[in-house]
Scaffold this motif. Structure first.
Motif, PDB file in Angstrom:
ATOM      1  N   CYS A   1      -7.301   1.786   3.425  1.00 52.86           N
ATOM      2  CA  CYS A   1      -7.042   3.163   2.991  1.00 52.86           C
ATOM      3  C   CYS A   1      -8.112   3.635   2.013  1.00 52.86           C
ATOM      4  O   CYS A   1      -8.512   4.791   2.042  1.00 52.86           O
ATOM      5  CB  CYS A   1      -5.658   3.278   2.372  1.00 52.86           C
ATOM      6  SG  CYS A   1      -4.353   3.187   3.602  1.00 52.86           S
TER       7      CYS A   1
ATOM      8  N   CYS B   1      -4.436  -0.011  -0.251  1.00 53.70           N
ATOM      9  CA  CYS B   1      -5.117  -1.142   0.390  1.00 53.70           C
ATOM     10  C   CYS B   1      -6.584  -0.823   0.689  1.00 53.70           C
ATOM     11  O   CYS B   1      -7.007   0.327   0.639  1.00 53.70           O
ATOM     12  CB  CYS B   1      -4.379  -1.548   1.657  1.00 53.70           C
ATOM     13  SG  CYS B   1      -4.635  -0.435   3.047  1.00 53.70           S
TER      14      CYS B   1
ATOM     15  N   CYS C   1      -0.315   3.680   3.364  1.00 57.07           N
ATOM     16  CA  CYS C   1       0.038   3.376   4.756  1.00 57.07           C
ATOM     17  C   CYS C   1       1.264   2.470   4.837  1.00 57.07           C
ATOM     18  O   CYS C   1       1.708   2.113   5.915  1.00 57.07           O
ATOM     19  CB  CYS C   1      -1.141   2.731   5.486  1.00 57.07           C
ATOM     20  SG  CYS C   1      -1.569   1.091   4.883  1.00 57.07           S
TER      21      CYS C   1
ATOM     22  N   CYS D   1       0.855  -1.189   0.000  1.00 60.64           N
ATOM     23  CA  CYS D   1       0.000   0.000   0.000  1.00 60.64           C
ATOM     24  C   CYS D   1       0.889   1.236   0.000  1.00 60.64           C
ATOM     25  O   CYS D   1       1.724   1.415   0.873  1.00 60.64           O
ATOM     26  CB  CYS D   1      -0.923   0.013   1.199  1.00 60.64           C
ATOM     27  SG  CYS D   1      -1.901   1.534   1.281  1.00 60.64           S
TER      28      CYS D   1
HETATM   29 ZN   LIG Z   1      -3.094   1.280   3.204  1.00 59.39          ZN
END
Ligand SMILES: [Zn+2]
Ligand SMILES: [Zn+2]
Length: 152
Positions: free
Chosen positions: A135, A132, A95, A92
């Motif tokens: 997120c 992801c 994050c 991701c």
């Molecule tokens: Zn993420």
């Protein structure tokens, strides 16, 4: 479970200490490819006197003995992977979470001849970069909030 760890250590010729066991249990429980800093924070909860250096050296030792793997990503931080089975990563970009996945078709893909001409390929590792689920959820939530605000 505990005996398994002890057997693994014994098999690898690693001396067993309470700190090492704790570090191993923590790393094993985290399925997020932790950095040394992350492991240190958690180990400190039980071994308040443990130094960052000890955690660092222990993880390096684990890696040398082949019970964890190093993963390198965009940052200079070294991340560790306890999943030693062949797998790929979904990363991701927001994050920085790394999620393991397997992809059998990809593993069995024929490596192109021109790649083979570069040397002797050993394995295929795929890194998919994106955003992801969590997120994405956060993103849509904050978007809908903004919408509400602009309506009022
Ligand atoms: Zn993420
Ligand atoms: Zn992994």
């Amino acid at each position: 479970m505990h005996d398994d760890v002890k057997n693994l250590f014994k098999e690898k010729g690693l001396r067993i200490t309470p700190q090492r066991l704790e570090i191993w249990n923590i790393v094993k429980k985290m399925d997020t490819h932790p950095a040394t800093e992350d492991v240190f924070e958690l180990v400190r909860k039980r071994f308040s006197n443990i130094s960052f250096d000890t955690v660092y050296r222990t993880l390096t030792l684990f890696e040398k003995f082949g019970i964890i793997k190093k993963v390198h990503y965009f940052t200079n931080r070294t991340l560790y992977d306890t999943n030693l089975a062949p797998h790929h990563h979904f990363v991701c970009m927001r994050c920085r979470k790394i999620i393991d996945f397997t992809w059998e078709d990809m593993d069995n893909t024929d490596i192109p001849e021109y790649v083979k001409s570069m040397g002797k390929p050993d394995s295929i590792y795929v890194e998919i970069r994106g955003i992801c689920k969590e997120c994405l959820k956060k993103e849509s939530r904050s978007k809908s909030k903004k919408k509400l605000k602009s309506q009022t």
